[in-house]
Design a protein around this motif. Structure first.
Motif, short mmCIF file in Angstrom:
data_model
loop_
_atom_site.label_atom_id
_atom_site.label_comp_id
_atom_site.label_asym_id
_atom_site.label_seq_id
_atom_site.Cartn_x
_atom_site.Cartn_y
_atom_site.Cartn_z
N VAL A 41 0.74 -1.54 0.23
CA VAL A 41 -0.14 0.15 -0.47
C VAL A 41 0.86 1.28 0.31
O VAL A 41 1.97 1.03 0.68
CB VAL A 41 -0.99 0.37 1.39
CG1 VAL A 41 -1.73 1.35 0.88
CG2 VAL A 41 -1.86 -1.26 1.47
N PHE A 43 0.88 5.38 0.24
CA PHE A 43 0.48 6.74 0.19
C PHE A 43 1.50 8.11 -0.31
O PHE A 43 2.78 7.73 -0.04
CB PHE A 43 0.46 7.33 1.41
CG PHE A 43 -0.33 5.89 2.05
CD1 PHE A 43 -2.00 5.95 1.99
CD2 PHE A 43 0.08 5.11 3.03
CE1 PHE A 43 -2.32 4.94 3.07
CE2 PHE A 43 -1.15 3.71 3.39
CZ PHE A 43 -2.14 3.76 3.78
N LEU A 69 -2.35 -1.37 -4.20
CA LEU A 69 -2.63 0.46 -3.57
C LEU A 69 -2.15 1.38 -4.03
O LEU A 69 -1.50 1.64 -3.33
CB LEU A 69 -3.91 -0.14 -2.48
CG LEU A 69 -4.33 -1.17 -2.07
CD1 LEU A 69 -5.43 -1.10 -1.15
CD2 LEU A 69 -5.43 -2.42 -3.10
N VAL A 71 -2.68 5.18 -3.14
CA VAL A 71 -3.35 5.80 -2.47
C VAL A 71 -3.15 7.34 -2.36
O VAL A 71 -2.14 7.25 -1.85
CB VAL A 71 -3.71 5.73 -0.71
CG1 VAL A 71 -4.53 6.23 0.07
CG2 VAL A 71 -4.00 3.79 -0.57
N GLU A 73 -3.64 10.66 -1.64
CA GLU A 73 -3.81 11.65 -0.28
C GLU A 73 -4.08 13.34 -0.85
O GLU A 73 -3.16 13.66 -0.31
CB GLU A 73 -3.43 11.65 0.44
CG GLU A 73 -3.33 10.33 1.81
CD GLU A 73 -2.72 10.10 2.60
OE1 GLU A 73 -3.02 9.97 3.87
OE2 GLU A 73 -1.05 10.36 2.70
N GLY A 107 -11.60 11.13 1.78
CA GLY A 107 -11.36 10.59 2.60
C GLY A 107 -10.70 10.50 4.29
O GLY A 107 -10.98 10.41 5.36
N VAL A 113 -13.19 5.08 4.17
CA VAL A 113 -11.71 4.70 3.84
C VAL A 113 -11.87 3.28 4.08
O VAL A 113 -10.93 2.68 3.53
CB VAL A 113 -11.08 5.21 4.46
CG1 VAL A 113 -9.61 5.27 4.28
CG2 VAL A 113 -11.53 6.71 4.06
N MET A 117 -11.25 0.18 1.20
CA MET A 117 -9.36 -0.39 1.57
C MET A 117 -9.73 -2.08 1.32
O MET A 117 -9.12 -2.62 0.86
CB MET A 117 -8.92 -0.03 2.58
CG MET A 117 -8.19 2.08 1.82
SD MET A 117 -7.46 2.04 0.78
CE MET A 117 -5.82 1.57 1.42
N ILE A 133 -6.42 4.71 -5.72
CA ILE A 133 -7.64 5.83 -4.83
C ILE A 133 -7.19 6.53 -4.57
O ILE A 133 -6.13 7.21 -4.28
CB ILE A 133 -7.96 4.88 -3.22
CG1 ILE A 133 -8.04 3.35 -3.91
CG2 ILE A 133 -8.87 5.53 -2.55
CD1 ILE A 133 -6.68 2.32 -2.86
N CYS A 135 -7.69 9.54 -2.32
CA CYS A 135 -8.48 10.48 -1.30
C CYS A 135 -8.79 11.69 -0.99
O CYS A 135 -8.13 12.43 -0.47
CB CYS A 135 -8.59 9.42 0.30
SG CYS A 135 -8.22 7.71 -0.01
#
Ligand SMILES: Cc1ncc(C[n+]2csc(CCOP(=O)(O)OP(=O)(O)O)c2C)c(N)n1
Length: 222
Positions: A41, A43, A69, A71, A73, A107, A113, A117, A133, A135
């Motif tokens: 994952v 971010f 994933l 992600v 933000e 988010g 969320v 997820m 994704i 968010c």
């Protein structure tokens, strides 16, 4: 900022915008080759949408159905610039172009969320490939400690609105109270426990010894 805990699967943060995308995609490839059923994952801020690396690795991840994933933000600002001034089109379209499953979510909503997820993590774990994704969120403070006077790029009123109307902790607390799952007292207890956990973590970090200089080239392959 630059914390890592490999024992618990945290491969570490780094200062290179989008750098984590390359590292995480490598980790996902390793998981797939080893058949470990792990997923990666990754971010990153919406500023990373301007970096070529992200598109190189999303292409690979889609082709090879890697368990990862991505992600994003989206806290609305790349440092001091609203993302709409730097990012053309719909950000999720960028992942869709690679045939990657996407989700664009609030988010600030813990429940959304979590369920998003969970669904996409299961999908990745079962060999169905990566997901991307977005968010939507907000950064309450400055980009860095010196970013104190933010009025030249956003208003106080905007900051206050996110804090008072869309704070994720307030929203989830309100929902728990509304559903009679927790009352004020129970929420205060949870907050106290979490504050203690964080303070203990900070103290652990402050007390930890500095790494030995001999570790400087540990795990560096050249
Ligand atoms: C490759 C690279 N280019 C430029 C920078 C300088 N830089 C640091 S943060 C940042 C903007 C990042 O925006 P975002 O991802 O939205 O993060 P946020 O402002 O929300 O912290 C830039 C350009 C960097 N760290 N790495």
């Amino acid at each position: 900022m630059h914390i890592a805990d490999q024992d618990t699967g945290n491969l570490g943060a780094n200062a290179i915008v989008a750098g984590s995308a390359g590292i995480a995609t490598g980790a996902a490839m390793s998981a797939k080759m080893r058949g470990s059923k792990q997923i990666a994952v990754c971010f990153f801020g919406e500023g990373a949408l301007g970096q070529g690396l992200l598109y190189e690795v999303m292409n690979m991840a889609s082709l090879w159905k890697l368990p990862i994933l991505y992600v994003c933000e989206n806290n609305q600002y790349n440092e001091y610039t609203h993302y709409r001034e730097t990012t053309a089109g719909d950000p999720v379209a960028r992942a869709q172009a690679f045939g990657i499953e996407t989700a664009s979510i609030d988010g600030q909503d813990v429940g959304v969320v979590y369920s998003t997820m969970l669904r996409l993590a299961e999908r990745a774990r079962h060999g169905e490939g990566p997901a991307f994704i977005i968010c939507d969120t907000y950064r309450y403070h400055g980009h860095h400690v010196g970013d104190i006077n933010r009025s030249y790029y956003r208003s106080k009123q905007e900051e206050e609105e996110w804090k008072s109307k869309r704070d994720p902790l307030k929203l989830v607390a309100g929902r728990l109270k509304g559903q009679k799952i927790a009352d004020e007292k129970a929420l205060a207890k949870i907050e106290k426990e979490i504050r203690l956990e964080i303070e203990t973590g900070v103290q652990f970090a402050l007390d930890a010894p500095y790494p030995d200089p001999s570790e400087v080239d540990l795990h560096v392959y050249a």
